[in-house]
Design an enzyme around this catalytic site. Sequence first.
Site, PDB file in Angstrom:
ATOM      1  CB  SER A  57      -0.902   0.012   1.235  1.00  0.00           C
ATOM      2  OG  SER A  57      -1.696  -1.151   1.252  1.00  0.00           O
TER       3      SER A  57
HETATM    4  N1  SAM Z   1      -0.040  -5.245   4.398  1.00  0.00           N
HETATM    5  C1  SAM Z   1       0.670  -5.469   3.154  1.00  0.00           C
HETATM    6  C2  SAM Z   1       2.030  -4.876   3.145  1.00  0.00           C
HETATM    7  O1  SAM Z   1       2.454  -4.267   4.154  1.00  0.00           O
HETATM    8  O2  SAM Z   1       2.712  -5.060   2.125  1.00  0.00           O
HETATM    9  C3  SAM Z   1      -0.122  -5.069   1.940  1.00  0.00           C
HETATM   10  C4  SAM Z   1      -1.285  -5.948   1.737  1.00  0.00           C
HETATM   11  S1  SAM Z   1      -1.935  -6.069   0.111  1.00  0.00           S
HETATM   12  C5  SAM Z   1      -2.650  -4.482  -0.140  1.00  0.00           C
HETATM   13  C6  SAM Z   1      -3.320  -7.156   0.499  1.00  0.00           C
HETATM   14  C7  SAM Z   1      -2.905  -8.589   0.733  1.00  0.00           C
HETATM   15  O3  SAM Z   1      -4.034  -9.288   1.247  1.00  0.00           O
HETATM   16  C8  SAM Z   1      -2.452  -9.334  -0.497  1.00  0.00           C
HETATM   17  O4  SAM Z   1      -1.149  -9.821  -0.330  1.00  0.00           O
HETATM   18  C9  SAM Z   1      -3.472 -10.481  -0.623  1.00  0.00           C
HETATM   19  O5  SAM Z   1      -2.944 -11.671  -1.139  1.00  0.00           O
HETATM   20  C10 SAM Z   1      -3.916 -10.620   0.814  1.00  0.00           C
HETATM   21  N2  SAM Z   1      -5.203 -11.323   1.021  1.00  0.00           N
HETATM   22  C11 SAM Z   1      -6.357 -11.249   0.311  1.00  0.00           C
HETATM   23  N3  SAM Z   1      -7.296 -12.067   0.845  1.00  0.00           N
HETATM   24  C12 SAM Z   1      -6.721 -12.668   1.924  1.00  0.00           C
HETATM   25  C13 SAM Z   1      -7.170 -13.608   2.890  1.00  0.00           C
HETATM   26  N4  SAM Z   1      -8.404 -14.118   2.872  1.00  0.00           N
HETATM   27  N5  SAM Z   1      -6.318 -13.991   3.862  1.00  0.00           N
HETATM   28  C14 SAM Z   1      -5.051 -13.501   3.904  1.00  0.00           C
HETATM   29  N6  SAM Z   1      -4.561 -12.615   3.015  1.00  0.00           N
HETATM   30  C15 SAM Z   1      -5.382 -12.188   2.040  1.00  0.00           C
END
Ligand code: SAM
Length: 211
Positions: A57
């Site tokens: 993000s």
């Molecule tokens: N917090 C992260 C960082 O510091 O880089 C950025 C997160 S990114 C915007 C959103 C993440 O949520 C992705 O890597 C995606 O694969 C994950 N995601 C989506 N659905 C999910 C789920 N049900 N459980 C765990 N992770 C999930």
Amino acid sequence: MDNSSMVHLLEREGYIRSERVKRAFLMVDRAQFVPDENKSMAYFDEPLPIGHAQTISAPSMVAIMLELLNIEDGNKILEIGTGSGYNACLMACMGANVISIERIPALCDFAKKNVEKCACRERIKIMLGDGSVGYKKEAPYDRIIVTCGAPDIPPPLLEQLKDGGIMVIPLGGTFFQELYVVKKERDKILKRRWGDVAFVPLIGRYGHRWA
Ligand code: SAM
């Protein structure tokens, strides 16, 4: 531009408001969480691709969410969406113990490797799985942060939030959502809308279904 100029800009623009958040942003270099091909943009205030159609993000969005989360020393935090591991490291450097769940195996490995370089790595546990069901084994949590967009608050996350705890979560569609701060007070749920945001979707049992 380097990490500390990025932090000072985020502070000048009002995204970083507390010393605790500022200290963590200074300790954790964003460039270490960005893939090589995007390193030249690591200090731009923009989301960047980390592979597998996912993003790290924008730093301003990360700062907004961390300020809303109001982390205190020793808080036990559940993060849904580890991605690069950047936000997990920031929270650990803010004095929290972090359990972070990622659904994509390759990103889970990427985050684990990135987190190894963090001074606060001992306070971080990264796990592969569907974070929409939470992680009951370590519940209840003082704070829960969801870094992907959910259609609604996943009921297991509400259950696993401590009384008096705070959850920050984007709610809405698969492209655009509204960011909410959710407080659990004596089993009453208080929801406050912060504003419009755009996150990748939460995919899972209590998330969006991939068509
Ligand atoms: N917090 C992260 C960082 O510091 O880089 C950025 C997160 S990114 C915007 C959103 C993440 O949520 C992705 O890597 C995606 O694969 C994950 N995601 C989506 N659905 C999910 C789920 N049900 N459980 C765990 N992770 C999930």
